[in-house]
Design an enzyme around this catalytic site. Structure first.
Site, short mmCIF file in Angstrom:
data_model
loop_
_atom_site.label_atom_id
_atom_site.label_comp_id
_atom_site.label_asym_id
_atom_site.label_seq_id
_atom_site.Cartn_x
_atom_site.Cartn_y
_atom_site.Cartn_z
N ARG A 21 8.73 2.11 -19.47
CA ARG A 21 8.99 3.40 -20.13
C ARG A 21 10.39 3.92 -19.79
O ARG A 21 11.14 4.35 -20.68
CB ARG A 21 7.94 4.43 -19.70
CG ARG A 21 8.17 5.81 -20.29
CD ARG A 21 7.03 6.76 -19.95
NE ARG A 21 6.92 7.04 -18.52
CZ ARG A 21 5.99 7.81 -17.98
NH1 ARG A 21 5.07 8.38 -18.75
NH2 ARG A 21 5.95 8.03 -16.68
N ALA A 22 10.75 3.84 -18.51
CA ALA A 22 12.06 4.34 -18.10
C ALA A 22 13.18 3.55 -18.76
O ALA A 22 14.16 4.12 -19.25
CB ALA A 22 12.19 4.25 -16.57
N VAL A 23 13.02 2.23 -18.78
CA VAL A 23 14.06 1.39 -19.40
C VAL A 23 14.23 1.78 -20.87
O VAL A 23 15.35 1.98 -21.36
CB VAL A 23 13.69 -0.11 -19.26
CG1 VAL A 23 14.50 -0.98 -20.20
CG2 VAL A 23 13.90 -0.56 -17.80
N SER A 112 8.96 -14.69 -10.82
CA SER A 112 9.61 -14.09 -12.00
C SER A 112 11.11 -13.97 -11.78
O SER A 112 11.92 -14.24 -12.68
CB SER A 112 9.03 -12.70 -12.27
OG SER A 112 7.64 -12.74 -12.17
N ILE A 134 2.63 -6.20 -5.59
CA ILE A 134 1.92 -5.37 -4.62
C ILE A 134 2.10 -5.88 -3.19
O ILE A 134 1.89 -5.16 -2.23
CB ILE A 134 0.41 -5.24 -4.95
CG1 ILE A 134 -0.28 -6.60 -4.87
CG2 ILE A 134 0.19 -4.56 -6.28
CD1 ILE A 134 -1.80 -6.50 -4.82
N ASP A 135 2.50 -7.15 -3.05
CA ASP A 135 2.54 -7.78 -1.72
C ASP A 135 3.71 -7.34 -0.84
O ASP A 135 3.74 -7.66 0.35
CB ASP A 135 2.59 -9.31 -1.87
CG ASP A 135 1.33 -9.87 -2.50
OD1 ASP A 135 0.32 -9.15 -2.54
OD2 ASP A 135 1.35 -11.03 -2.94
N LYS A 227 -18.66 3.31 19.91
CA LYS A 227 -18.18 3.54 18.53
C LYS A 227 -19.30 3.27 17.54
O LYS A 227 -20.19 2.48 17.79
CB LYS A 227 -17.01 2.61 18.23
CG LYS A 227 -15.70 3.03 18.86
CD LYS A 227 -14.56 2.34 18.13
CE LYS A 227 -13.23 2.67 18.76
NZ LYS A 227 -12.12 2.46 17.85
N ARG A 272 -5.12 -4.42 -7.24
CA ARG A 272 -3.96 -4.54 -8.12
C ARG A 272 -4.02 -3.57 -9.30
O ARG A 272 -3.02 -3.38 -10.00
CB ARG A 272 -3.85 -5.98 -8.62
CG ARG A 272 -2.44 -6.49 -8.45
CD ARG A 272 -2.32 -7.96 -8.51
NE ARG A 272 -2.71 -8.56 -9.76
CZ ARG A 272 -2.75 -9.87 -9.94
NH1 ARG A 272 -2.44 -10.68 -8.97
NH2 ARG A 272 -3.11 -10.38 -11.10
O1 F6P Z 1 0.41 -10.28 -7.12
C1 F6P Z 1 0.41 -11.09 -5.98
C2 F6P Z 1 -0.97 -11.49 -5.70
O2 F6P Z 1 -1.68 -10.30 -5.74
C3 F6P Z 1 -1.31 -12.21 -4.41
O3 F6P Z 1 -1.45 -11.40 -3.28
C4 F6P Z 1 -2.59 -12.88 -4.79
O4 F6P Z 1 -2.88 -13.94 -3.97
C5 F6P Z 1 -2.29 -13.31 -6.18
O5 F6P Z 1 -1.44 -12.33 -6.71
C6 F6P Z 1 -3.48 -13.51 -7.08
O6 F6P Z 1 -3.02 -13.97 -8.30
P1 F6P Z 1 -3.94 -14.23 -9.56
O7 F6P Z 1 -4.18 -12.90 -10.20
O8 F6P Z 1 -3.12 -15.12 -10.42
O9 F6P Z 1 -5.19 -14.84 -9.06
#
Ligand code: F6P
Length: 360
Positions: A21-23, A112, A134-135, A227, A272
């Site tokens: 969107r920003a682009v 990518s 996300i990693d 605990k 994700r």
């Molecule tokens: O986006 C990176 C990642 O989330 C990794 O941490 C994970 O192992 C992988 O993608 C999973 O990929 P896929 O959705 O292709 O199974």
């Protein structure tokens, strides 16, 4: 009319839409059309795309769909991990499709950005990368689009799991994504108040892992300590399935803690998805703006990275955004993943120091 192509590639990340969107908005303001390539590099090779800008009252505007898409997870233009693009022939097809383009923006992670770098070497086009994964495993950027949202999702999930764990006096092993990087497990372990964390970069044997988890559970459920829950964060890259780990720890503990209850939860792809956080939207928008500006100046083979303060990058108009040659980004990414980067070394050192603290 000048046209920028944009694609999202690899694992989707919350905030990718905000970047798109920003682009499109920044390009429209400069009188430049934006075309969204569908399904990553596959769509580029096949010539599949859609206009993200349209004629407005005074010049260009973005398509209405982008207004709401910016606050949604996933990627509205689709993503893919393309095997075909890894071949010279595939990239030749892509280059042919881009003959009229002013440039290409690639939003994605390691694979990518590697594709963007290869393409840059094989054509003259301005190609700019925007880090999204996300990693948090991309070099030359303190964060990537999606990291903050993923961490918030993990922490919220752990809080929920702890509600039920406390009610039943149970131990939980929670596995989070991160095939090659343990960052999500490390960072969320601290924020969720976990008793221990397991990540690939520690490089321990299965026996070490079973022993770490058993000790953490034994210490927490000791009658003196009392605990009511134990939370263990495990990164996906730690090479023992959760179910096997739980079974082995139960076997180890049954003589000393009879009846101990241990459960495993694999959060997987749940982490994700979801609406991007404020931070991911804001980082995405500012990286997007800087990428368009750099591309229109004719910069090429670079990534825009998010940095709080650095002396090393080439400045942009945004004080938190710097540009880095893609070759440098990929070298630093490799070092992050193989453990030779000072950043990875610092993370491992800090988490090792924390191992005596987390369970207290
Ligand atoms: O986006 C990176 C990642 O989330 C990794 O941490 C994970 O192992 C992988 O993608 C999973 O990929 P896929 O959705 O292709 O199974």
């Amino acid at each position: 009319m000048k046209t920028i192509f944009i694609l999202t590639s690899g694992g989707d990340a919350p905030g990718m839409n905000a970047a798109v969107r920003a682009v499109a908005k920044v390009a429209a303001a400069a009188g430049v059309r934006t075309v969204g390539v569908l399904d990553g590099y596959d769509g580029l090779m096949d010539g599949k795309w859609k206009d993200l800008t349209q004629p407005g009252e005074s010049g260009l505007a973005v398509i209405p769909e982008l207004d709401s898409a910016g606050s949604l997870g996933g990627t509205l233009i689709g993503s893919a991990r393309s095997a075909r693009f890894r071949t010279v022939e595939g990239r030749r097809e892509a280059i042919a499709r881009l003959h009229d383009a002013a440039g290409l923006i690639v939003v994605g992670g390691d694979g990518s950005l590697t594709g963007a770098h290869l393409l840059s070497k094989e054509c003259e086009l301005p190609i700019l990368g925007i880090p999204a994964s996300i990693d948090n495993d991309i070099g030359c950027t303190a964060t990537a689009i999606g990291v903050d949202t993923a961490l918030n999702t993990i922490v919220e999930s752990c809080d929920r799991i702890c509600d039920t764990a406390i009610s039943h006096r149970r131990a939980f092993v929670v596995e989070v994504m991160g095939r090659h990087s343990g960052y999500l497990a490390m960072a969320s372990a601290i924020a969720a108040g976990a008793d221990a964390v397991l990540f690939r970069e520690q490089a321990g044997s299965e026996e070490d892992i079973v022993s770490t988890v058993s000790k953490a559970i034994r210490a927490a459920f000791d009658s003196e300590v009392g605990k009511r829950r134990v939370l263990i964060l495990k990164a996906e890259g730690v090479d023992i399935p959760c179910t096997r780990l739980v079974r082995r720890v139960e076997e180890t503990l049954s003589p000393v803690l009879p009846g101990v209850e241990i459960r495993a939860t694999v959060l997987g792809h749940l982490v994700r998805g979801g609406r991007p956080s404020f931070q991911d939207r804001m980082v995405a928008a500012r990286l997007g703006r800087a990428a368009v500006a750099a591309l229109l100046r004719g910069e090429r083979d670079q990534m825009v990275g998010w940095q709080k303060a650095t002396q090393s990058g080439l400045p942009t108009e945004d004080p938190s955004v710097y540009r880095y040659p893609l070759a440098q980004v990929l070298a630093e990414t490799k070092a992050l993943l193989d453990g030779t980067s000072p950043v990875t070394k610092w993370r491992v050192k800090m988490m090792s120091e924390m191992s005596g603290v987390l369970g207290l």
